[in-house]
Design an enzyme around this catalytic site. Structure first.
Site, PDB file in Angstrom:
ATOM      1  N   ASP A  10       0.788  -1.201   0.059  1.00  0.00           N
ATOM      2  CA  ASP A  10       0.175  -0.126  -0.143  1.00  0.00           C
ATOM      3  C   ASP A  10       1.143   1.283   0.088  1.00  0.00           C
ATOM      4  O   ASP A  10       1.952   1.049   0.344  1.00  0.00           O
ATOM      5  CB  ASP A  10      -0.807  -0.167   1.370  1.00  0.00           C
ATOM      6  CG  ASP A  10      -1.723   1.038   1.423  1.00  0.00           C
ATOM      7  OD1 ASP A  10      -2.157   1.397   0.455  1.00  0.00           O
ATOM      8  OD2 ASP A  10      -1.714   1.844   2.431  1.00  0.00           O
ATOM      9  N   LEU A  11       0.328   2.235  -0.420  1.00  0.00           N
ATOM     10  CA  LEU A  11       1.238   3.516  -0.255  1.00  0.00           C
ATOM     11  C   LEU A  11       1.271   4.438   0.761  1.00  0.00           C
ATOM     12  O   LEU A  11       2.051   4.479   1.587  1.00  0.00           O
ATOM     13  CB  LEU A  11       1.026   4.401  -1.731  1.00  0.00           C
ATOM     14  CG  LEU A  11       1.759   5.752  -1.779  1.00  0.00           C
ATOM     15  CD1 LEU A  11       3.467   5.515  -1.919  1.00  0.00           C
ATOM     16  CD2 LEU A  11       1.135   6.534  -3.241  1.00  0.00           C
ATOM     17  N   ASP A  12      -0.329   5.117   0.765  1.00  0.00           N
ATOM     18  CA  ASP A  12      -0.197   6.041   2.104  1.00  0.00           C
ATOM     19  C   ASP A  12      -0.413   5.160   3.289  1.00  0.00           C
ATOM     20  O   ASP A  12      -1.068   4.381   3.572  1.00  0.00           O
ATOM     21  CB  ASP A  12      -1.724   6.757   1.849  1.00  0.00           C
ATOM     22  CG  ASP A  12      -1.836   7.562   0.595  1.00  0.00           C
ATOM     23  OD1 ASP A  12      -0.634   8.041   0.083  1.00  0.00           O
ATOM     24  OD2 ASP A  12      -2.668   7.669  -0.081  1.00  0.00           O
ATOM     25  N   THR A  18       0.907  10.288   3.972  1.00  0.00           N
ATOM     26  CA  THR A  18       0.189  11.274   3.181  1.00  0.00           C
ATOM     27  C   THR A  18      -1.004  11.755   4.014  1.00  0.00           C
ATOM     28  O   THR A  18      -1.723  12.846   3.669  1.00  0.00           O
ATOM     29  CB  THR A  18      -0.095  10.999   1.667  1.00  0.00           C
ATOM     30  OG1 THR A  18      -0.610   9.760   1.769  1.00  0.00           O
ATOM     31  CG2 THR A  18       1.121  11.094   0.845  1.00  0.00           C
ATOM     32  N   LYS A  46      -9.128   6.563   5.558  1.00  0.00           N
ATOM     33  CA  LYS A  46      -7.551   5.886   5.104  1.00  0.00           C
ATOM     34  C   LYS A  46      -8.002   4.514   4.215  1.00  0.00           C
ATOM     35  O   LYS A  46      -8.891   3.702   4.646  1.00  0.00           O
ATOM     36  CB  LYS A  46      -6.924   5.320   6.396  1.00  0.00           C
ATOM     37  CG  LYS A  46      -6.431   6.526   7.168  1.00  0.00           C
ATOM     38  CD  LYS A  46      -5.427   6.247   8.238  1.00  0.00           C
ATOM     39  CE  LYS A  46      -4.735   7.466   8.750  1.00  0.00           C
ATOM     40  NZ  LYS A  46      -3.948   7.131   9.901  1.00  0.00           N
ATOM     41  N   ARG A  50     -11.382   8.385  -3.250  1.00  0.00           N
ATOM     42  CA  ARG A  50     -11.578   9.792  -3.204  1.00  0.00           C
ATOM     43  C   ARG A  50     -12.815  10.181  -3.118  1.00  0.00           C
ATOM     44  O   ARG A  50     -13.692  10.998  -2.327  1.00  0.00           O
ATOM     45  CB  ARG A  50     -11.046  10.707  -4.349  1.00  0.00           C
ATOM     46  CG  ARG A  50     -10.911  11.929  -4.394  1.00  0.00           C
ATOM     47  CD  ARG A  50     -10.423  12.873  -5.544  1.00  0.00           C
ATOM     48  NE  ARG A  50      -8.958  12.212  -5.671  1.00  0.00           N
ATOM     49  CZ  ARG A  50      -8.395  12.471  -6.851  1.00  0.00           C
ATOM     50  NH1 ARG A  50      -8.953  13.076  -7.810  1.00  0.00           N
ATOM     51  NH2 ARG A  50      -7.239  11.834  -7.347  1.00  0.00           N
ATOM     52  N   SER A 115      -2.378   0.675  -4.626  1.00  0.00           N
ATOM     53  CA  SER A 115      -3.040   1.718  -3.635  1.00  0.00           C
ATOM     54  C   SER A 115      -4.243   2.304  -4.146  1.00  0.00           C
ATOM     55  O   SER A 115      -4.253   2.123  -5.561  1.00  0.00           O
ATOM     56  CB  SER A 115      -1.716   2.985  -3.826  1.00  0.00           C
ATOM     57  OG  SER A 115      -2.311   4.232  -3.485  1.00  0.00           O
ATOM     58  N   ALA A 116      -5.072   2.947  -3.206  1.00  0.00           N
ATOM     59  CA  ALA A 116      -6.242   3.503  -3.844  1.00  0.00           C
ATOM     60  C   ALA A 116      -5.960   4.650  -4.592  1.00  0.00           C
ATOM     61  O   ALA A 116      -7.174   5.338  -5.090  1.00  0.00           O
ATOM     62  CB  ALA A 116      -7.175   3.599  -2.813  1.00  0.00           C
ATOM     63  N   SER A 117      -4.906   5.195  -4.399  1.00  0.00           N
ATOM     64  CA  SER A 117      -4.773   6.637  -4.791  1.00  0.00           C
ATOM     65  C   SER A 117      -4.512   6.900  -6.216  1.00  0.00           C
ATOM     66  O   SER A 117      -3.508   6.352  -6.930  1.00  0.00           O
ATOM     67  CB  SER A 117      -3.528   7.278  -3.904  1.00  0.00           C
ATOM     68  OG  SER A 117      -2.923   8.608  -4.622  1.00  0.00           O
ATOM     69  N   LYS A 146     -10.791  -1.088  -2.645  1.00  0.00           N
ATOM     70  CA  LYS A 146     -10.555  -1.915  -1.477  1.00  0.00           C
ATOM     71  C   LYS A 146     -11.732  -1.478  -0.566  1.00  0.00           C
ATOM     72  O   LYS A 146     -12.221  -0.343  -0.416  1.00  0.00           O
ATOM     73  CB  LYS A 146      -9.283  -1.209  -0.759  1.00  0.00           C
ATOM     74  CG  LYS A 146      -7.879  -1.468  -1.479  1.00  0.00           C
ATOM     75  CD  LYS A 146      -6.872  -0.872  -0.619  1.00  0.00           C
ATOM     76  CE  LYS A 146      -5.585  -0.636  -1.435  1.00  0.00           C
ATOM     77  NZ  LYS A 146      -4.680   0.199  -0.739  1.00  0.00           N
ATOM     78  N   GLU A 170      -0.431  -3.351   4.555  1.00  0.00           N
ATOM     79  CA  GLU A 170      -1.339  -2.408   4.706  1.00  0.00           C
ATOM     80  C   GLU A 170      -1.603  -1.722   5.885  1.00  0.00           C
ATOM     81  O   GLU A 170      -1.240  -2.152   7.025  1.00  0.00           O
ATOM     82  CB  GLU A 170      -2.680  -3.165   4.522  1.00  0.00           C
ATOM     83  CG  GLU A 170      -3.212  -3.003   3.015  1.00  0.00           C
ATOM     84  CD  GLU A 170      -3.709  -1.487   2.786  1.00  0.00           C
ATOM     85  OE1 GLU A 170      -3.961  -0.694   3.603  1.00  0.00           O
ATOM     86  OE2 GLU A 170      -4.019  -1.394   1.396  1.00  0.00           O
ATOM     87  N   ASP A 171      -1.951  -0.419   6.256  1.00  0.00           N
ATOM     88  CA  ASP A 171      -2.357   0.226   7.338  1.00  0.00           C
ATOM     89  C   ASP A 171      -3.617   0.530   7.606  1.00  0.00           C
ATOM     90  O   ASP A 171      -3.927   1.251   8.401  1.00  0.00           O
ATOM     91  CB  ASP A 171      -1.655   1.676   7.151  1.00  0.00           C
ATOM     92  CG  ASP A 171      -2.146   2.603   6.335  1.00  0.00           C
ATOM     93  OD1 ASP A 171      -2.603   2.418   5.280  1.00  0.00           O
ATOM     94  OD2 ASP A 171      -2.480   4.081   6.570  1.00  0.00           O
TER      95      ASP A 171
HETATM   96  P1  B16 Z   1      -6.585   9.988  -4.015  1.00  0.00           P
HETATM   97  P2  B16 Z   1      -3.676   4.270  -0.234  1.00  0.00           P
HETATM   98  C1  B16 Z   1      -5.670   6.146  -0.240  1.00  0.00           C
HETATM   99  O1  B16 Z   1      -4.232   5.415  -0.551  1.00  0.00           O
HETATM  100  C2  B16 Z   1      -5.563   6.710   1.043  1.00  0.00           C
HETATM  101  O2  B16 Z   1      -5.390   5.953   2.188  1.00  0.00           O
HETATM  102  C3  B16 Z   1      -6.832   7.463   1.167  1.00  0.00           C
HETATM  103  O3  B16 Z   1      -7.049   8.303   2.232  1.00  0.00           O
HETATM  104  C4  B16 Z   1      -7.281   8.300  -0.149  1.00  0.00           C
HETATM  105  O4  B16 Z   1      -8.441   9.080  -0.022  1.00  0.00           O
HETATM  106  C5  B16 Z   1      -7.127   7.374  -1.328  1.00  0.00           C
HETATM  107  O5  B16 Z   1      -5.939   6.700  -1.549  1.00  0.00           O
HETATM  108  C6  B16 Z   1      -7.341   8.081  -2.595  1.00  0.00           C
HETATM  109  O6  B16 Z   1      -6.448   9.200  -2.925  1.00  0.00           O
HETATM  110  O7  B16 Z   1      -7.373  11.137  -3.857  1.00  0.00           O
HETATM  111  O8  B16 Z   1      -5.118  10.354  -4.052  1.00  0.00           O
HETATM  112  O9  B16 Z   1      -6.893   9.261  -5.392  1.00  0.00           O
HETATM  113  O10 B16 Z   1      -3.701   4.092   1.281  1.00  0.00           O
HETATM  114  O11 B16 Z   1      -4.452   2.943  -0.658  1.00  0.00           O
HETATM  115  O12 B16 Z   1      -2.243   4.137  -0.739  1.00  0.00           O
HETATM  116 MG    MG Z   2      -2.915   3.373   3.322  1.00  0.00          MG
END
Ligand code: B16
Ligand code: MG
Length: 214
Positions: A10-12, A18, A46, A50, A115-117, A146, A170-171
């Protein structure tokens, strides 16, 4: 666990913190909409996509918005978030991460991002890790957020490794559930009283090594 053949990160919250940047941008948006948004509220976002995060925020503020308004609000939050992370550099890589990545490379164990980001590539470039990953699966490549296992299953597929031979770091609760649903060994980075159902728990990547996973 079965023989370790690949690692999915996972990233964040695992590679980089972040959450503080996300919090600042969501709080500003909530305040503009006329309500407060606390650090406890932020915990609920978390690992959440988005748009799902915005839906939780609006629920906290007891507000109903149509799809067009939601797109505008999400874009406004993201613009500020991207501005806020633009100053990130390699000093923000969390402790123990680089050493563990080096150990994996030295042992020819490939690793991918899960990552979801949608901002994951920007962040990885900012902190100088983009080229180290064998595959990057992020919010742009998946259709199911996720706790759906899609992000990790795609990662395993790109690395040509069976799910049972993968470890996920994962966090977030949604991410732990995604890793388990993918049939992988899941290491939670965080508090076992908050994060449920992982195979192993660490406070920091400094506690991780290939030996611990053998
Ligand atoms: P973005 P991860 C997630 O990343 C974050 O934990 C979560 O807080 C955020 O809303 C999501 O990414 C979407 O991010 O707006 O940059 O697309 O923990 O899955 O790496
Ligand atoms: Mg995370």
């Amino acid at each position: 666990m079965a023989t370790l053949k690949a690692v999915l990160f996972d990233l964040d919250g695992v590679i980089v913190d972040t959450a503080k940047h996300h919090f600042k941008a969501w709080k500003q948006l909530a305040n503009e909409l006329g309500f407060d948004f606390t650090e406890d509220d932020n915990e609920r976002l978390k690992g959440v996509s988005r748009m799902d995060s915005l839906n939780i925020l609006l629920e906290i503020g007891n507000l109903v918005k149509n799809d067009k308004e939601k797109e505008e609000l999400a874009a406004r939050k993201n613009e500020r978030y991207v501005k806020s992370i633009s100053k990130m550099d390699e000093s923000e890589i969390l402790p123990g991460v680089q050493a563990f990545l080096t150990e994996l490379k030295d042992n020819n164990i490939p690793f991918a991002l899960g990552s979801a980001s949608k901002n994951a590539p920007i962040i990885l470039k900012k902190i100088g890790l983009y080229d180290q990953f064998n595959a990057i699966i992020d919010g742009n490549s998946i259709s199911n957020a996720k706790p759906d296992p899609e992000v990790f299953l795609l990662g395993a597929e790109e690395l040509s490794v069976n799910a049972e031979n993968c470890v996920v770091f994962e966090d977030a609760q949604s991410g732990i559930e995604a890793g388990k649903a993918a049939g992988m060994y899941v290491v939670a980075v965080g508090n076992p009283n908050i994060l449920k159902g992982a195979n192993d728990y660490i406070n920091s990547m400094e506690q991780m090594s290939i030996e611990r996973l053998s």
